[in-house]
Scaffold this active site. Structure first.
Site, PDB file in Angstrom:
ATOM      1  N   GLN A  14       0.826  -1.172  -0.021  1.00 54.72           N
ATOM      2  CA  GLN A  14      -0.158  -0.060   0.142  1.00 54.72           C
ATOM      3  C   GLN A  14       0.824   1.398   0.027  1.00 54.72           C
ATOM      4  O   GLN A  14       1.729   1.407   0.865  1.00 54.72           O
ATOM      5  CB  GLN A  14      -0.646   0.004   1.102  1.00 54.72           C
ATOM      6  CG  GLN A  14      -1.820   1.115   1.504  1.00 54.72           C
ATOM      7  CD  GLN A  14      -2.293   1.450   2.944  1.00 54.72           C
ATOM      8  OE1 GLN A  14      -1.645   1.088   4.024  1.00 54.72           O
ATOM      9  NE2 GLN A  14      -3.774   1.494   3.106  1.00 54.72           N
ATOM     10  N   GLY A  15       0.579   1.959  -0.993  1.00 54.88           N
ATOM     11  CA  GLY A  15       1.586   3.488  -1.092  1.00 54.88           C
ATOM     12  C   GLY A  15       0.828   4.597  -0.689  1.00 54.88           C
ATOM     13  O   GLY A  15      -0.094   5.262  -1.454  1.00 54.88           O
ATOM     14  N   TYR A  16       0.601   5.015   0.691  1.00 50.37           N
ATOM     15  CA  TYR A  16       0.006   5.960   1.175  1.00 50.37           C
ATOM     16  C   TYR A  16       0.942   7.191   1.552  1.00 50.37           C
ATOM     17  O   TYR A  16       1.025   8.010   1.064  1.00 50.37           O
ATOM     18  CB  TYR A  16      -1.000   5.307   2.254  1.00 50.37           C
ATOM     19  CG  TYR A  16      -2.400   4.725   1.574  1.00 50.37           C
ATOM     20  CD1 TYR A  16      -2.642   4.374   0.593  1.00 50.37           C
ATOM     21  CD2 TYR A  16      -3.486   4.938   2.501  1.00 50.37           C
ATOM     22  CE1 TYR A  16      -3.807   3.856   0.168  1.00 50.37           C
ATOM     23  CE2 TYR A  16      -4.754   4.446   2.118  1.00 50.37           C
ATOM     24  CZ  TYR A  16      -5.120   4.070   0.959  1.00 50.37           C
ATOM     25  OH  TYR A  16      -6.182   3.493   0.419  1.00 50.37           O
ATOM     26  N   SER A  17       1.344   6.785   2.833  1.00 48.35           N
ATOM     27  CA  SER A  17       2.148   7.827   3.537  1.00 48.35           C
ATOM     28  C   SER A  17       3.219   8.300   2.976  1.00 48.35           C
ATOM     29  O   SER A  17       3.798   7.544   2.050  1.00 48.35           O
ATOM     30  CB  SER A  17       2.709   7.532   4.957  1.00 48.35           C
ATOM     31  OG  SER A  17       1.535   7.033   5.761  1.00 48.35           O
ATOM     32  N   SER A  60       4.405  -0.915   3.786  1.00 48.26           N
ATOM     33  CA  SER A  60       4.697  -2.322   4.553  1.00 48.26           C
ATOM     34  C   SER A  60       5.308  -3.462   3.469  1.00 48.26           C
ATOM     35  O   SER A  60       4.279  -3.469   2.465  1.00 48.26           O
ATOM     36  CB  SER A  60       3.423  -2.840   5.237  1.00 48.26           C
ATOM     37  OG  SER A  60       2.917  -1.962   5.969  1.00 48.26           O
ATOM     38  N   GLU A  72      -8.680  -0.945   6.985  1.00 47.58           N
ATOM     39  CA  GLU A  72      -7.387  -1.141   7.357  1.00 47.58           C
ATOM     40  C   GLU A  72      -7.741  -0.899   9.080  1.00 47.58           C
ATOM     41  O   GLU A  72      -7.047  -1.574   9.773  1.00 47.58           O
ATOM     42  CB  GLU A  72      -6.560   0.016   7.000  1.00 47.58           C
ATOM     43  CG  GLU A  72      -5.210  -0.369   7.527  1.00 47.58           C
ATOM     44  CD  GLU A  72      -4.042   0.584   7.201  1.00 47.58           C
ATOM     45  OE1 GLU A  72      -4.332   1.535   6.270  1.00 47.58           O
ATOM     46  OE2 GLU A  72      -2.898   0.469   7.339  1.00 47.58           O
TER      47      GLU A  72
END
Lengths: 394, 378
Positions: free
Chosen positions: A131-134, A166, A249
């Protein structure tokens, strides 16, 4: 016999026959979990077999439609499956952000073609997602993200940096929030795209954490390419997908407050370290009181988790309730880990000895500190409760 | 069964909510208090409770009741808690009715119709010291002819000075600290040798200290078995603690609701104080604690209704959890109301006082957490 009873009998028989004996032992830590994917090395033949057999029935994602490789089970059937697996201590066949996070988002927002392309490999454990969020400058203020995607007709060119991704170093594909309209208000210029990590413009560097583990990565994009057909939902409407997914999540992380994970119960652990009085009470009265108070809250939270799940299934309850669950569950898990350390005393400090299981208690304790940060900090959850549930003024 | 209220239970809640808010809001409690009323509740209101069916909620339909359970009883108790209504419902319609289910039919035949009609009030005489500890019961019941003579003291007996029926725990065998040897008795108002000394408490409710000086009762007065009172006593306490948890949840929720409203109305520095994050986070934390406590209470009620063995633990959890949570709610409530929180004019202080009384009733949070620990072997 009702249909559900028949299903239970069939499921029990099938599990008896198909779950390898080795997969009925508790996993030895996270390294023993099956994550699947192109780079994954199975720790045993049994692990591989268990995944393949479950995936063939779609039971790695029991409630997803059979059209997309899922089990097509009803909520009641899925519960039966879960109960029957628990009955024989069967391990989860697959740990997967694809199942927990991307899948639900694709089922809600994806096109038919996207579902057909991406869901079946998730069910089979063939493609591992991250997951590419922050970003370094967009943590709690996630909508302030700057990773840029430029429209090149049939694809986007992506430049920027993600962080706390992660297992990015082990993932095959990424679901990623990118800025497609730098001039729009920050929530309105974000898109949700999927792309392959196996390309020259993508680099993932693991970050060493206080626990000594490296779950998380810094992930760099230099002219990385994402196909337009892998834009999920509409351009500049990625925030809607992101919010939906964050709810999932938070729900997942909130389960951590339920403890479990096997091992000795806290009171027994504490007794080993401090001993007991003649009447069986823990010899340290203050530690006993702390554990007793924790156990009450923990039992109450288990009831709340049940209530939350029941309400969720019935479409009741406040839409912001996952924030409350995430807040309470993670704070409780941190408290539990503090008590494990207090109960374990100096034995629990050992970092790499064999008796300590490679410092499991100490490392888990440190790992738990991330629970109230990842998926939105406790403070962000409290903001959400204040605004969306209590409706306090901003 | 899903862990939320069914449609029928929600309907009951709506009707109880409307009824209690209209008939017995906080102003009703203030009126009784300011008139220095010595009864401790309003008998006319008690009869209206009966007409609504609330006093017979736990009696079966054959017995002239609603045939409902602890979830429904708790729904009504929560409204009582929210409105700080002085009411004998907990001791009479819930704890005493639950205890009498275990006794012979003579008790139910005599008392259920009167309770269902709102004509009788019952009180629970268990505590003997300042802290709840039923196993420590020392009051004696000596055999005398065909019956017993009760001697000793009881304290914190809510409605004990006006009750038509007292449910009394006394010792026919064993010694203080033993569960065995306790017997439960139904003692009637005006029994010879019984003295009641009513005391006004901080929350304006009235609890009596009772003195038994060779109070004679017949063998028929025994509820359940001689020396085997622990069973019916625990049924009484299970029902009473669940109901007290529900009332306390109502007090906590009521305090939180008026506090959140206050945060939206009160202005300082030209803005509502509810816009300050320092207060928002505390209010949000309180919300989370109340949600978790609510789940614990509902879980205990459902398990009681199912007759599950797990109910016993769940009730301990519920009473401990509501004890802490409501204490937090009223403390935060008074602090966030600041100066006016200290005045008698604002209701928030009344919630704090009621919360403190309910925290002690049938055992405080420490008592219940300790019991759970002992029963878990540590």
């Amino acid at each position: 016999m009702s249909d559900l009873d028949t299903f239970r009998a069939d499921t029990r028989a099938w599990l008896e026959e198909n779950c390898p004996a080795e997969m009925r032992q508790p996993a030895r830590g996270d390294g023993d979990a099956c994550w699947g994917g192109r780079k994954f090395e199975f720790s045993s033949d049994a692990q591989k077999q268990w995944l393949e057999r479950m995936a063939a029935k779609g039971w790695t994602a029991p409630m997803w439609p059979a059209d997309y490789g899922g089990g097509g089970l009803s909520a009641a059937e899925a519960k039966v499956l879960q109960q029957e697996m628990a009955r024989i201590n069967a391990r989860p066949p697959l740990s997967s952000f694809g199942i927990w996070m991307l899948g639900p988002a694709l089922l809600k927002f994806g096109t038919e073609a996207q579902k057909k392309e991406h869901l079946p490999p998730i069910v089979r454990g063939e493609i591992r997602w991250c997951q590419g969020y922050s970003e370094p400058g967009a943590g709690s203020d996630l909508a302030g993200l700057q990773t840029k995607a430029v429209d090149r007709g049939d694809h986007y060119i992506i430049n920027g940096q993600k962080v706390w991704t992660s297992y990015a170093d082990q993932a095959d594909w990424i679901f990623c929030l990118v800025r497609t309209d730098p001039s729009a208000p920050k929530h309105k210029g974000i898109s949700f795209v999927l792309f392959d990590m196996d390309q020259p413009g993508v680099e993932a560097r693991p970050i060493k954490l206080i626990s000594g583990y490296s779950f998380f990565c810094e992930t760099y994009f230099t002219d990385a390419r994402a196909e337009k057909k892998n834009l999920v939902y509409e351009e500049n409407k990625g925030w809607d997908v992101a919010k939906y997914l964050l709810g999932h999540e938070r729900e997942m992380i909130s389960g951590m407050g339920l403890g479990g994970g096997g091992g000795k119960p806290l009171p027994a652990m504490a007794k080993d370290a401090v001993g007991e009085e003649a009447d069986g009470r823990l010899a340290d009265p203050l530690l006993r009181a702390e554990i007793a108070m924790f156990e009450v809250r923990s039992a109450a939270y288990r009831a709340q988790a049940e209530r939350f799940a029941d309400e969720f299934k019935a479409g009741r309850g406040n839409p912001a309730q996952p924030s409350m669950m995430k807040y309470y569950g993670t704070e409780l898990n941190k408290r539990r880990n503090e008590l494990v350390m207090a109960a374990g005393g100096s034995d629990a400090l050992e970092w790499d000895s064999e008796e300590s299981g490679g410092g499991k208690k100490a490392r888990d304790w440190l790992r738990s500190k991330g629970n109230s940060v990842e998926g939105g900090t406790s403070e962000i959850q409290l903001n959400i409760i204040s605004k969306r549930i209590l409706e306090l003024p901003s | 069964m899903p862990l939320y209220l069914t449609e029928d239970q929600e309907m009951l809640r709506d009707s109880a909510e409307g009824f209690v808010r209209e008939k017995a809001p906080v102003a009703h409690m203030r009126k009784l208090r300011d008139a220095d009323d010595g009864t401790g509740y309003d008998p006319a209101l008690w009869r209206e409770f009966a007409e609504m069916g609330f006093t017979s909620i736990l009696m079966s339909e054959d017995e002239g009741g609603l045939g409902l359970g602890h979830v429904e009883a708790g729904v009504v108790m929560e409204e009582i808690g929210k409105n700080l209504t002085p009411s004998p419902l907990l001791s009479t319609g819930i704890a005493a009715v639950a205890a009498l289910k275990h006794g012979g039919a003579q008790h139910r035949d005599k008392w259920y119709p009167k309770i269902a009609a709102g004509e009788a009030v019952a009180a629970i005489a268990v505590d003997e010291g300042a802290k709840h500890d039923p196993a420590a019961t020392a009051m004696t019941a000596a055999r005398s002819g065909n019956g017993f003579k009760l001697s000793g003291r009881k304290t914190f007996v809510t409605h004990g000075h006006v009750a038509d029926l007292l449910i009394v725990a006394a010792r026919t065998g064993g010694s203080a600290g033993d569960a065995d040897g306790i017997t439960l008795f139904a003692v009637e108002k005006g029994a010879k040798g019984l003295k009641a000394d009513p005391r006004r408490l901080a929350d304006a409710s009235i609890a009596a200290r009772l003195e038994f000086d060779n109070v004679e009762v017949t063998a028929d007065a025994v509820i359940g078995e001689v020396d085997g009172g622990w069973g019916p006593l625990n049924a009484l306490l299970g029902a009473g603690r669940a109901a007290a948890s529900a009332e306390m949840l109502g007090v906590g929720q009521g305090a939180a609701d008026i506090t959140v409203n206050y945060l939206k109305e009160r202005k300082q520095f030209g803005v509502p104080i509810g816009s300050f994050q320092a207060l928002q986070h505390r209010a949000a934390h309180l919300y989370a604690e109340l949600e978790v406590a609510r789940a614990a209470v509902l879980k205990a009620q459902q398990l009681l209704d199912e007759g599950s063995e797990k109910a016993h633990k769940a009730v301990h959890v519920a009473k401990a959890m509501t004890g802490w949570t409501t204490t937090l709610a009223v403390q935060e409530g008074v602090q966030m109301h600041a100066g006016v929180g200290m005045t008698d004019e604002y209701d928030i202080g009344l919630y704090m006082k009621r919360g403190r009384t309910l925290a002690e009733l049938f055992g405080d949070a420490n008592y219940h957490a300790d019991r759970l620990a002992r029963e878990a072997g540590y």
